[in-house]
Design a protein around this motif. Structure first.
Motif, PDB file in Angstrom:
ATOM      1  N   ARG A  21       0.869  -1.177   0.000  1.00  0.00           N
ATOM      2  CA  ARG A  21       0.000   0.000   0.000  1.00  0.00           C
ATOM      3  C   ARG A  21       0.902   1.220   0.000  1.00  0.00           C
ATOM      4  O   ARG A  21       1.814   1.310   0.816  1.00  0.00           O
ATOM      5  CB  ARG A  21      -0.885  -0.009   1.233  1.00  0.00           C
ATOM      6  N   ARG A  22       0.632   2.127  -0.885  1.00  0.00           N
ATOM      7  CA  ARG A  22       1.546   3.246  -1.050  1.00  0.00           C
ATOM      8  C   ARG A  22       1.623   4.096   0.219  1.00  0.00           C
ATOM      9  O   ARG A  22       2.637   4.619   0.597  1.00  0.00           O
ATOM     10  CB  ARG A  22       1.105   4.104  -2.237  1.00  0.00           C
ATOM     11  N   SER A  23       0.513   4.234   0.884  1.00  0.00           N
ATOM     12  CA  SER A  23       0.479   5.093   2.067  1.00  0.00           C
ATOM     13  C   SER A  23       0.992   4.374   3.313  1.00  0.00           C
ATOM     14  O   SER A  23       0.805   4.850   4.426  1.00  0.00           O
ATOM     15  CB  SER A  23      -0.952   5.573   2.294  1.00  0.00           C
ATOM     16  N   GLY A  24       1.613   3.233   3.122  1.00  0.00           N
ATOM     17  CA  GLY A  24       2.166   2.511   4.278  1.00  0.00           C
ATOM     18  C   GLY A  24       1.470   1.184   4.464  1.00  0.00           C
ATOM     19  O   GLY A  24       0.251   1.086   4.300  1.00  0.00           O
ATOM     20  N   GLY A  25       2.233   0.167   4.779  1.00  0.00           N
ATOM     21  CA  GLY A  25       1.656  -1.171   4.934  1.00  0.00           C
ATOM     22  C   GLY A  25       2.172  -2.054   3.815  1.00  0.00           C
ATOM     23  O   GLY A  25       1.890  -1.795   2.645  1.00  0.00           O
ATOM     24  N   ASN A  26       2.962  -3.009   4.180  1.00  0.00           N
ATOM     25  CA  ASN A  26       3.529  -3.888   3.163  1.00  0.00           C
ATOM     26  C   ASN A  26       2.675  -5.128   2.990  1.00  0.00           C
ATOM     27  O   ASN A  26       1.763  -5.408   3.765  1.00  0.00           O
ATOM     28  CB  ASN A  26       4.949  -4.294   3.558  1.00  0.00           C
ATOM     29  N   LEU A  27       2.972  -5.792   1.967  1.00  0.00           N
ATOM     30  CA  LEU A  27       2.372  -7.080   1.652  1.00  0.00           C
ATOM     31  C   LEU A  27       2.379  -7.963   2.896  1.00  0.00           C
ATOM     32  O   LEU A  27       3.336  -7.925   3.682  1.00  0.00           O
ATOM     33  CB  LEU A  27       3.261  -7.703   0.555  1.00  0.00           C
ATOM     34  N   MET A  28       1.324  -8.659   3.099  1.00  0.00           N
ATOM     35  CA  MET A  28       1.186  -9.641   4.162  1.00  0.00           C
ATOM     36  C   MET A  28       0.926  -9.017   5.533  1.00  0.00           C
ATOM     37  O   MET A  28       0.664  -9.704   6.488  1.00  0.00           O
ATOM     38  CB  MET A  28       2.445 -10.554   4.287  1.00  0.00           C
ATOM     39  N   GLU A  29       1.037  -7.695   5.607  1.00  0.00           N
ATOM     40  CA  GLU A  29       0.732  -7.059   6.880  1.00  0.00           C
ATOM     41  C   GLU A  29      -0.770  -6.829   6.979  1.00  0.00           C
ATOM     42  O   GLU A  29      -1.486  -6.821   5.987  1.00  0.00           O
ATOM     43  CB  GLU A  29       1.453  -5.711   7.001  1.00  0.00           C
ATOM     44  N   THR A  30      -1.218  -6.577   8.220  1.00  0.00           N
ATOM     45  CA  THR A  30      -2.639  -6.287   8.410  1.00  0.00           C
ATOM     46  C   THR A  30      -2.775  -4.834   8.842  1.00  0.00           C
ATOM     47  O   THR A  30      -2.238  -4.444   9.874  1.00  0.00           O
ATOM     48  CB  THR A  30      -3.243  -7.194   9.491  1.00  0.00           C
ATOM     49  N   PRO A  31      -3.416  -3.993   8.037  1.00  0.00           N
ATOM     50  CA  PRO A  31      -3.557  -2.580   8.419  1.00  0.00           C
ATOM     51  C   PRO A  31      -4.360  -2.448   9.700  1.00  0.00           C
ATOM     52  O   PRO A  31      -5.175  -3.298  10.038  1.00  0.00           O
ATOM     53  CB  PRO A  31      -4.317  -1.953   7.257  1.00  0.00           C
ATOM     54  N   ALA A  32      -4.108  -1.347  10.433  1.00  0.00           N
ATOM     55  CA  ALA A  32      -4.750  -1.139  11.728  1.00  0.00           C
ATOM     56  C   ALA A  32      -6.261  -0.966  11.601  1.00  0.00           C
ATOM     57  O   ALA A  32      -7.025  -1.450  12.428  1.00  0.00           O
ATOM     58  CB  ALA A  32      -4.134   0.083  12.394  1.00  0.00           C
ATOM     59  N   GLU A  33      -6.642  -0.217  10.569  1.00  0.00           N
ATOM     60  CA  GLU A  33      -8.070   0.095  10.490  1.00  0.00           C
ATOM     61  C   GLU A  33      -8.865  -1.120  10.038  1.00  0.00           C
ATOM     62  O   GLU A  33      -8.403  -1.934   9.245  1.00  0.00           O
ATOM     63  CB  GLU A  33      -8.321   1.297   9.565  1.00  0.00           C
ATOM     64  N   LYS A  34     -10.051  -1.236  10.625  1.00  0.00           N
ATOM     65  CA  LYS A  34     -10.938  -2.348  10.264  1.00  0.00           C
ATOM     66  C   LYS A  34     -12.043  -1.791   9.394  1.00  0.00           C
ATOM     67  O   LYS A  34     -12.843  -0.972   9.841  1.00  0.00           O
ATOM     68  CB  LYS A  34     -11.556  -2.956  11.538  1.00  0.00           C
ATOM     69  N   ILE A  35     -12.025  -2.170   8.152  1.00  0.00           N
ATOM     70  CA  ILE A  35     -13.093  -1.668   7.292  1.00  0.00           C
ATOM     71  C   ILE A  35     -14.108  -2.777   7.085  1.00  0.00           C
ATOM     72  O   ILE A  35     -13.760  -3.953   7.146  1.00  0.00           O
ATOM     73  CB  ILE A  35     -12.535  -1.153   5.940  1.00  0.00           C
ATOM     74  N   PRO A  36     -15.342  -2.387   6.901  1.00  0.00           N
ATOM     75  CA  PRO A  36     -16.377  -3.416   6.786  1.00  0.00           C
ATOM     76  C   PRO A  36     -16.247  -4.200   5.487  1.00  0.00           C
ATOM     77  O   PRO A  36     -15.745  -3.686   4.492  1.00  0.00           O
ATOM     78  CB  PRO A  36     -17.670  -2.602   6.820  1.00  0.00           C
ATOM     79  N   LEU A  37     -16.707  -5.427   5.541  1.00  0.00           N
ATOM     80  CA  LEU A  37     -16.679  -6.258   4.339  1.00  0.00           C
ATOM     81  C   LEU A  37     -17.730  -5.757   3.372  1.00  0.00           C
ATOM     82  O   LEU A  37     -18.812  -5.352   3.776  1.00  0.00           O
ATOM     83  CB  LEU A  37     -16.986  -7.722   4.715  1.00  0.00           C
ATOM     84  N   PRO A  38     -17.380  -5.754   2.082  1.00  0.00           N
ATOM     85  CA  PRO A  38     -18.397  -5.329   1.109  1.00  0.00           C
ATOM     86  C   PRO A  38     -19.541  -6.331   1.083  1.00  0.00           C
ATOM     87  O   PRO A  38     -19.399  -7.473   1.492  1.00  0.00           O
ATOM     88  CB  PRO A  38     -17.644  -5.323  -0.212  1.00  0.00           C
ATOM     89  N   ALA A  39     -20.668  -5.846   0.593  1.00  0.00           N
ATOM     90  CA  ALA A  39     -21.811  -6.740   0.440  1.00  0.00           C
ATOM     91  C   ALA A  39     -21.486  -7.757  -0.637  1.00  0.00           C
ATOM     92  O   ALA A  39     -20.740  -7.461  -1.563  1.00  0.00           O
ATOM     93  CB  ALA A  39     -23.030  -5.922   0.038  1.00  0.00           C
ATOM     94  N   PRO A  40     -21.989  -8.966  -0.504  1.00  0.00           N
ATOM     95  CA  PRO A  40     -21.692  -9.973  -1.523  1.00  0.00           C
ATOM     96  C   PRO A  40     -22.256  -9.555  -2.870  1.00  0.00           C
ATOM     97  O   PRO A  40     -23.209  -8.792  -2.940  1.00  0.00           O
ATOM     98  CB  PRO A  40     -22.384 -11.220  -0.991  1.00  0.00           C
ATOM     99  N   GLY A  41     -21.663 -10.099  -3.932  1.00  0.00           N
ATOM    100  CA  GLY A  41     -22.152  -9.778  -5.267  1.00  0.00           C
ATOM    101  C   GLY A  41     -21.218  -8.821  -5.959  1.00  0.00           C
ATOM    102  O   GLY A  41     -20.111  -8.573  -5.511  1.00  0.00           O
ATOM    103  N   ARG A  42     -21.719  -8.213  -7.022  1.00  0.00           N
ATOM    104  CA  ARG A  42     -20.864  -7.374  -7.855  1.00  0.00           C
ATOM    105  C   ARG A  42     -20.929  -5.890  -7.478  1.00  0.00           C
ATOM    106  O   ARG A  42     -20.350  -5.063  -8.138  1.00  0.00           O
ATOM    107  CB  ARG A  42     -21.235  -7.546  -9.334  1.00  0.00           C
ATOM    108  N   GLU A  43     -21.706  -5.606  -6.441  1.00  0.00           N
ATOM    109  CA  GLU A  43     -21.836  -4.200  -6.025  1.00  0.00           C
ATOM    110  C   GLU A  43     -20.511  -3.646  -5.521  1.00  0.00           C
ATOM    111  O   GLU A  43     -19.723  -4.353  -4.906  1.00  0.00           O
ATOM    112  CB  GLU A  43     -22.881  -4.073  -4.905  1.00  0.00           C
ATOM    113  N   ILE A  44     -20.312  -2.378  -5.768  1.00  0.00           N
ATOM    114  CA  ILE A  44     -19.125  -1.719  -5.230  1.00  0.00           C
ATOM    115  C   ILE A  44     -19.564  -0.891  -4.037  1.00  0.00           C
ATOM    116  O   ILE A  44     -20.483  -0.083  -4.133  1.00  0.00           O
ATOM    117  CB  ILE A  44     -18.474  -0.804  -6.285  1.00  0.00           C
TER     118      ILE A  44
END
Lengths: 589, 148
Positions: free
Chosen positions: A217-240
């Motif tokens: 992630r350009r703003s910090g956070g390398n591959l395999m790391e887990t970012p601090a913030e917890k964002i909600p899971l998207p709704a299933p399906g093709r919705e964005i």
């Protein structure tokens, strides 16, 4: 109650009116201005937000498409291999290498290629590591592949200790199942996602279901790391999903769309767009700092604030100017009204005074009559006594006679005063008729012509030969003008002696339908302090016994009653001008 | 020509008594009355040539008294005595047949002058009536009576 002067009271009133008008003039225009700005700001913000969110969604959709097709292509590469080459053939030594070479030609992302039998034994391998012969039967990816036919793993370090993920495809042949597995260089994939840039802070990255970063992630956070913030899971399906996320949690931004703001502690909130990838196992995250994403919004705030301030200033300035003008106008008209009232009160007081004085004068006449009779009686008796020799002529008798004569003089004086007062009080009964001033005035001046000549006064007439008709009592108008002419004569004698005096009587036709009779002299003039009082009854500057102080007040009353106005201008030692303005009768009236 | 008989009508008793004495000293025969009603009563018993009548009196006022006098005794000459404020009533008086008016305060000379003038006028009219009688007509011409 507090006591206050009328002046203070009216000042209070003006202050109240001023406050009221000012507040209204500021508040009332401010309401529509603010409403317009608020509504404009609101719709504009909304449209910018919608636009920003939509463009974010579009970017997310495009990249999902791109990543999905990358993965699909890589998977299809493998599917094509298993469909075209049999297990026997591919496991022959050297064959896998040529297949890999072909594969690398179309997709350089592949790092190695391996073949497994249905027991998970690594039967063939081409790549940088020697993995042939290892058994993966119990490996999770292998089980998944057997189950679903295809498997794409998360990024992991694995035995080689570099981030990568694998794509495995199972092939069912007659009496046999085998699996082909390719490793995709995570770095290549990383670049594919990382290249996305939006504005200054916009970025894209992938996480898996557990929130582990699948790309840098350009703003910090390398591959395999887990970012601090917890964002909600998207709704299933093709919705964005789009949202703004902050540390306190995730707030829905717009109804109907999952839009959230994220705020890392101490950092700006982010606007997020998320969607599922790879059969709901990865999440594509596009995010941009809110302030960056909504920069256009910020930039509109300034003009709106500017308009608000400038508009407000204009309103306040206009309100102050207009209020000032209104209050000034009000004060002016009130002053005029007060002056008019004063004049009206003055006139009515004069009339009242006139009536009172007339009643008084009339009552005085009866005792005067008796005194006159008694005086005659004394005179007769005195004469008789002198004749009879009862009184001897001498100094005493002369004094008695003088006293009796003085009674006559004083009686005459009283009589003159009462006559004047009665004239003054006689204002209620007048006989108005149509008069032509151009004829009447020369007649009146003619009456004093002789007297003027005797005193060396030239009597000038400036009378146009045009009829000027007014409605008035001829004898009263005559009384007024004669009074003015007599006053003028007295003033001239006082100032000029017996030569060099002039009286000019002019008749003017005014534009506003009135006529002015002007009597100007070059007499002694009126002192400034006397100007206010000259129309007051019993005010006189003449010696005691000479004037009653009623002449001008009677004139004033008469002119007022005719619906006219009487004015005076004077300069001490230069002369005086009296003007009588009367309304002219219109033709046919 | 017989001696002029006068009557003073005024509500001021002192004016009546003093003026009466003065006029009597000048050789006139003078009656006085302090109201209109009294004047009319007195005229019945003591006819006069000239009445000097105050316009403003309590009870029956000057003009009403004048009308009554002229109605009952058309040959009696009446002079109105007025304060200035009642000039209008003096004018009314003249219209109702008064021969002249006097403005208060009037001195004795004025009173005598006007009274004599009125008396002479009356005498003049009487002479004319007499002359008309002499010429043979039994009755005086109506316009002369009216004029009186």
């Amino acid at each position: 109650m507090t006591t206050s002067t009328p002046h203070q009271r009216s000042q209070d009133l003006y202050a109240r009116v001023k406050r009221f008008v000012l507040i209204n003039m500021i508040v009332v225009p401010f309401i529509p201005l603010l409403l317009a700005l608020i509504i404009g700001n609101h719709s504009f913000s909304r449209s910018i937000k919608d636009g920003t969110i939509n463009s974010m969604k579009r970017i997310a959709a495009d990249h999902r498409q791109m990543i999905e097709s990358f993965l699909l292509e890589r998977k299809n590469d493998l599917v094509m291999i298993v469909n075209t080459i049999s297990f026997e053939e591919i496991t022959q030594p050297g064959r896998l290498m040529s297949v890999f070479s072909n594969l690398q030609r179309t997709a350089s992302a592949f790092a190695d290629l391996g073949i497994f039998d249905e027991n998970g034994v690594h039967v063939a391998y081409h790549g940088p590591f020697d993995l042939t012969g290892k058994n993966y039967h119990d490996a999770e990816w292998f089980q998944h592949t057997l189950e679903n036919g295809v498997y794409i793993s998360d990024v992991f370090l694995g035995v080689r200790n570099i981030p990568h993920f694998v794509i495995a495809v199972m092939k069912k042949e007659v009496g046999r199942k085998w699996v082909i597995r390719a490793t995709v260089d995570s770095q290549r994939f990383n670049n594919l996602v990382r290249q996305i840039r939006i504005g200054k802070t916009g970025e894209a990255y992938l996480i898996n279901r557990q929130g582990v970063l699948q790309t840098d992630r350009r703003s910090g956070g390398n591959l395999m790391e887990t970012p601090a913030e917890k964002i909600p899971l998207p709704a299933p399906g093709r919705e964005i999903d789009t949202f703004i996320h902050n540390s306190a949690g995730t707030d829905p931004l717009l109804k109907g769309i999952d839009t959230f703001m994220h705020n890392d502690a101490g950092a700006d909130p982010f606007l997020y767009a998320t969607c599922w990838l790879k059969d709901n196992s990865w999440i594509l995250v596009i995010r941009q700092e809110k302030s960056d994403a909504f920069m256009a919004l910020e930039s509109t705030r300034l003009p709106i604030l500017f308009i608000c301030v400038i508009g407000g200033l204009c309103i306040v300035a206009a309100a102050f100017t207009l209020t000032g003008a209104i209050v000034r106008k009000m004060e002016q008209s009130d002053t005029e009204k007060a002056l008019l009232n004063q004049q009206l009160i003055g006139a009515s007081r004069l009339a009242e005074l006139g009536e009172m004085a007339a009643g008084f004068a009339h009552e005085i006449n009866n005792p005067l009559q008796i005194i006159s009779s008694e005086r005659s009686m004394i005179q007769v008796l005195l004469d008789e006594m002198v004749e009879a020799g009862q009184l001897t002529p001498g100094e005493s008798l002369d004094q008695v006679n003088e006293s009796v004569n003085q009674i006559i003089t004083q009686l005459e004086r009283c009589s003159r005063i009462t006559a004047s007062i009665l004239k003054f009080g006689r204002q209620s009964e007048s006989r108005e008729e149509e008069l032509d001033l151009a004829v009447l005035i020369p007649e009146i001046t003619q009456m004093v012509q002789k007297k003027a000549e005797v005193n060396g006064i030239s009597l000038l007439r400036d009378i146009p030969q045009v009829p000027l008709r007014v409605r008035a009592d001829a004898s009263r108008l005559q009384q007024v003008i004669l009074n003015l002419l007599n006053n003028a004569t007295d003033a001239i004698i006082e100032q000029q002696g017996s030569t060099g005096g002039f009286i000019r009587v002019s008749l003017l036709h005014n534009d506003n339908g009135s006529a002015t009779i002007r009597v100007r002299d070059n007499g002694s003039g009126i002192k400034q302090e006397d100007m206010e009082k000259i129309f007051s009854p019993f005010f006189t500057t003449k010696p005691v016994g000479k004037g009653t102080g009623l002449g001008l007040s009677v004139c004033y009353g008469i002119v007022q009653q005719m619906g006219g106005q009487m004015e005076v201008e004077s300069r001490v030692g230069k002369g005086t001008t009296f003007s009588i303005t009367l309304p002219i009768l219109k033709a046919g009236e | 020509m017989e001696l002029m008989k006068m009557m003073l009508v005024d509500d001021e008793e002192r004016f009546l008594s003093t003026t009466k004495k003065l006029l009597e000293r000048k050789g006139f025969e003078v009656q006085t009355a302090s109201s209109g009603k009294e004047a009319l009563d007195l005229l019945r018993t003591h006819p006069v040539h000239v009445v000097i009548l105050d316009v403003k009196m309590p009870g029956m006022d000057g003009v009403a008294t004048l009308r009554e006098i002229k109605r009952q005794y058309p040959m009696v000459e009446v002079i109105m005595l007025t304060g200035h404020a009642t000039m209008e009533s003096a004018m009314d008086g003249l219209k109702s047949g008064a021969v002249d008016y006097l403005m208060k305060p009037a001195n004795l000379e004025e009173i005598i002058e006007k009274a004599v003038g009125a008396y002479n006028r009356r005498a003049d009219i009487e002479e004319k009536i007499e002359a008309a009688r002499m010429q043979g007509s039994k009755e005086p011409p109506p316009e002369m009576l009216e004029q009186a």
